[in-house]
Design a protein around this motif. Structure first.
Motif, short mmCIF file in Angstrom:
data_model
loop_
_atom_site.label_atom_id
_atom_site.label_comp_id
_atom_site.label_asym_id
_atom_site.label_seq_id
_atom_site.Cartn_x
_atom_site.Cartn_y
_atom_site.Cartn_z
N ASP A 86 -5.52 10.86 -42.28
CA ASP A 86 -5.21 10.63 -43.69
C ASP A 86 -6.10 9.51 -44.26
O ASP A 86 -6.46 8.58 -43.55
N LYS A 87 -6.39 9.63 -45.56
CA LYS A 87 -7.28 8.62 -46.13
C LYS A 87 -6.58 7.31 -46.48
O LYS A 87 -7.20 6.28 -46.61
N HIS A 88 -5.23 7.38 -46.62
CA HIS A 88 -4.50 6.15 -46.96
C HIS A 88 -3.95 5.43 -45.74
O HIS A 88 -3.92 4.20 -45.71
N CYS A 89 -3.43 6.18 -44.81
CA CYS A 89 -2.67 5.56 -43.72
C CYS A 89 -3.38 5.74 -42.39
O CYS A 89 -3.77 6.85 -42.03
N GLU A 90 -3.46 4.66 -41.69
CA GLU A 90 -4.08 4.62 -40.38
C GLU A 90 -3.40 5.58 -39.39
O GLU A 90 -4.06 6.25 -38.62
N ASN A 91 -2.05 5.64 -39.49
CA ASN A 91 -1.28 6.34 -38.46
C ASN A 91 -0.91 7.77 -38.79
O ASN A 91 -0.07 8.36 -38.14
N LEU A 92 -1.52 8.31 -39.84
CA LEU A 92 -1.07 9.62 -40.33
C LEU A 92 -2.14 10.68 -40.14
O LEU A 92 -3.32 10.46 -40.45
N PHE A 93 -1.70 11.84 -39.65
CA PHE A 93 -2.61 12.96 -39.42
C PHE A 93 -2.03 14.23 -40.03
O PHE A 93 -0.82 14.45 -39.96
N VAL A 94 -2.92 15.04 -40.59
CA VAL A 94 -2.48 16.27 -41.24
C VAL A 94 -2.98 17.46 -40.43
O VAL A 94 -4.15 17.51 -40.04
N LEU A 95 -2.08 18.42 -40.18
CA LEU A 95 -2.50 19.68 -39.56
C LEU A 95 -2.30 20.77 -40.61
O LEU A 95 -1.18 21.17 -40.88
N PRO A 96 -3.40 21.24 -41.21
CA PRO A 96 -3.26 22.17 -42.33
C PRO A 96 -2.91 23.59 -41.88
O PRO A 96 -3.01 23.93 -40.70
N ALA A 97 -2.51 24.39 -42.86
CA ALA A 97 -2.21 25.80 -42.59
C ALA A 97 -3.47 26.61 -42.84
O ALA A 97 -4.43 26.15 -43.45
N SER A 98 -3.44 27.83 -42.36
CA SER A 98 -4.57 28.72 -42.59
C SER A 98 -4.35 29.49 -43.87
O SER A 98 -3.24 29.88 -44.20
N GLN A 99 -5.43 29.71 -44.60
CA GLN A 99 -5.29 30.45 -45.83
C GLN A 99 -5.55 31.93 -45.61
O GLN A 99 -5.21 32.76 -46.43
N THR A 100 -6.17 32.22 -44.49
CA THR A 100 -6.67 33.59 -44.30
C THR A 100 -5.83 34.42 -43.35
O THR A 100 -5.97 35.62 -43.31
N ARG A 101 -4.97 33.80 -42.58
CA ARG A 101 -4.20 34.56 -41.60
C ARG A 101 -2.85 34.92 -42.18
O ARG A 101 -2.45 34.40 -43.19
#
Ligand SMILES: Nc1ncnc2c1ncn2[C@@H]1O[C@H](COP(=O)(O)OP(=O)(O)OP(=O)(O)O)[C@@H](O)[C@H]1O
Ligand SMILES: [Mg+2]
Lengths: 246, 271
Positions: B77-92
């Motif tokens: 994440d761009k704001h928080c050191e400890n945060l991670f994003v796992l995005p969804a797929s748009q095509t499946r």
């Protein structure tokens, strides 16, 4: 070598669908109201179509239509009881066993009963056969259904709108009752519904039901209420009374 | 111990993704190592609200199908050191979410030492939503103060009771929290909206927070920055309170009562 087939005597525990008239359209309506169009209300139990209480028989009966109507709610119609001889051939052709006459033969000893004593064959209304009550601690949510087979049902949480609680015996609701409550689901007319906070969508005792489209009567809404049957046969209706709790 | 928290509702468009983003950010701001996963396969929204859509290379489905590993797919994440994003797929499509696959991803996140994994559920009661809640330890039930949203939340609570792993294995039930969003104290006061007390009475789930209707929510999502970072806004403070309550602090409910503007304010206007 094992024989390819063997015959053993056995007894079958079956639901009785006690009809008071034979008119598939009216039955379909009544089931729709009682069970809210819930497919698979029953869990595939075998069922005896009991017409002992029918006073007027039509000349022709659409047995397959009646069978598929019951199947829609998850019942497996396997046999017929109480029909005049003239109707037997048609029913047999539709695959129903005719129980009349067979019933009266001495019953084979049943394996030691755990909950239900070997009850005498039900004639009109099944006799109350109660196991220990089913107790549900949580709230029953929309889309959920609880059925206390052969016993009372005690719900400590709420019954949400769109949820359904059913018992062969009495239904006791300690949380708000906002969904549907059906007592005496297999025909026990003395069953009652008790609610400490009354506000259901529908209540029914032994198939006699009441809906509240116009809202709950002021005198009952949110109060402690019991519902029971009064009157006989066609005249039967649900009596709703507030309970004095203090 | 990793806690898995699903953010779910049944009904669509009630504020699940908005709440997932701010809740996960709030936990990270408190120092917890947090991952937030978008389960809305086919729609993909969380990355926009988190403002990381241009950095998406791999997604949840790639990880499940073994085409990428978690280290490659998690976006910091761009704001928080400890945060991670796992995005969804748009095509499946949603069938790509298998129970074994999701379980493996969550177990891997546990191995990586995450404190919280927040699962942003899609709307509805079908596969995607069920996958998002299957492994939950806790659930935020996001509800708008209106009858259809309440009914759908009730429905999803039933599904949580029957389909979650905890329920199936007879473990301690999933811990439920009620989050009421898009709340307008003014409309409640005018009798146009159910009050938060009504909603809570109907759903009978402990109330974690009430998020007021606020224009800053839309601004924040357009800017790709979870609203909890907009320090002055009511919605940010309400989410901050919500996170604090989740972590066991006691905070009074704010933004739930309406003060009629005084006569001077009515005549002269003003903020
Ligand atoms: N507190 C709020 N005040 C004003 N608008 C809000 C608030 N919360 C959410 N919204 C708006 O409501 C819309 C739906 O929000 P969001 O995408 O978070 O819902 P969702 O439940 O994730 O939807 P979906 O079911 O489609 O995934 C968005 O336009 C968002 O900006
Ligand atoms: Mg969403």
């Amino acid at each position: 070598m094992a024989k390819p087939i063997e015959f053993k005597a056995g007894s079958l525990h079956a639901m009785s669908a006690v009809l008071r008239e034979i008119d598939n359209v009216r039955l379909a309506d009544a089931l729709q109201v009682m069970l809210g169009g819930i497919g698979e209300f029953f869990a595939g139990e075998p069922a005896v179509i009991d017409v002992t209480q029918v006073t007027q028989f039509p000349t022709r009966i659409d047995w397959p239509g009646l069978q598929s109507l019951l199947r829609r709610y998850g019942l497996q119609p396997v046999a017929l009881r109480g029909a005049p001889e003239a109707l037997h051939a048609g029913a047999r052709k539709a695959g129903l066993a005719i129980l009349d006459g067979l019933d009266k033969e001495p019953q084979l000893p049943v394996t030691p009963a755990t909950e239900t004593p070997p009850a005498p064959e039900p004639v009109a209304a099944p006799a109350p056969s109660r196991g220990s009550p089913m107790v549900i601690d949580r709230t029953i949510r929309s889309g959920q259904q609880i059925y206390a087979r052969g016993s009372d049902l005690i719900v400590l949480g709420a019954v949400s709108n769109g949820a359904e609680v059913i018992a062969d015996g009495n239904v006791h609701c300690y949380g708000p009752l906002r969904g549907r409550a059906l007592a005496g689901a297999s025909g026990e007319r003395s069953a009652r519904i008790f609610s400490s906070n009354f506000g259901p969508e529908l209540i029914a005792v032994a198939g006699v039901y009441r809906t509240f489209e116009q809202g709950i009567p002021q005198a009952l809404a949110g109060r402690a209420v019991q519902a029971r049957l009064q009157g006989e046969g066609e005249q039967a209706s649900l009596l709703l009374e507030t309970l004095i709790t203090d | 111990m990793t806690r898995i928290v699903v953010v779910t509702s049944g009904k669509g468009g009630v504020g699940k993704t908005t709440s997932s983003a701010s809740f996960a950010s709030g936990l990270a701001l408190r120092g917890f190592k947090t991952a937030v996963i978008d389960f809305d396969v086919g729609l993909r929204n969380l990355d926009l609200i988190m403002g990381c859509e241009r950095r998406v290379v791999y997604d949840l489905v790639n990880v499940i199908q073994g085409e990428a590993n978690l280290h490659q797919a998690l976006i910091k994440d761009k704001h928080c050191e400890n945060l991670f994003v796992l995005p969804a797929s748009q095509t499946r499509d949603k069938d790509a979410l298998t129970e074994e696959g999701v379980e493996k991803v969550l177990n891997d996140l546990k191995q990586m030492g995450f404190d919280y994994v927040v699962c942003d559920s899609p709307a509805g009661i079908e596969r995607g939503a069920v996958m998002a809640l299957t492994f939950a330890d806790e659930a935020l039930i996001v509800t708008n103060p209106e009858v259809s949203s309440i009914r759908d939340s009730d429905r999803i609570l039933g599904i949580l009771q029957s389909k979650s792993r905890r329920a199936k294995e007879g473990q301690e039930a999933v811990k439920e929290h009620l989050v009421i969003t898009r709340y307008s104290a003014k409309r409640v006061d005018e009798g146009e909206m159910l009050s938060y007390k009504d909603v809570q009475e109907l759903l009978r789930v402990p109330l974690l927070g009430v998020i007021p209707e606020s224009e800053t929510v839309l601004q924040a999502s357009n800017a790709g920055s979870p609203v909890i970072h907009n320090k002055e806004s009511d919605a940010a403070e309400a989410y901050e309170d919500l996170v604090a309550r989740f972590l066991g602090e006691t905070r009074e409910m704010r933004f739930v009562s309406y003060e009629k503007p005084g006569i001077l304010k009515r005549i002269f206007g003003g903020a």
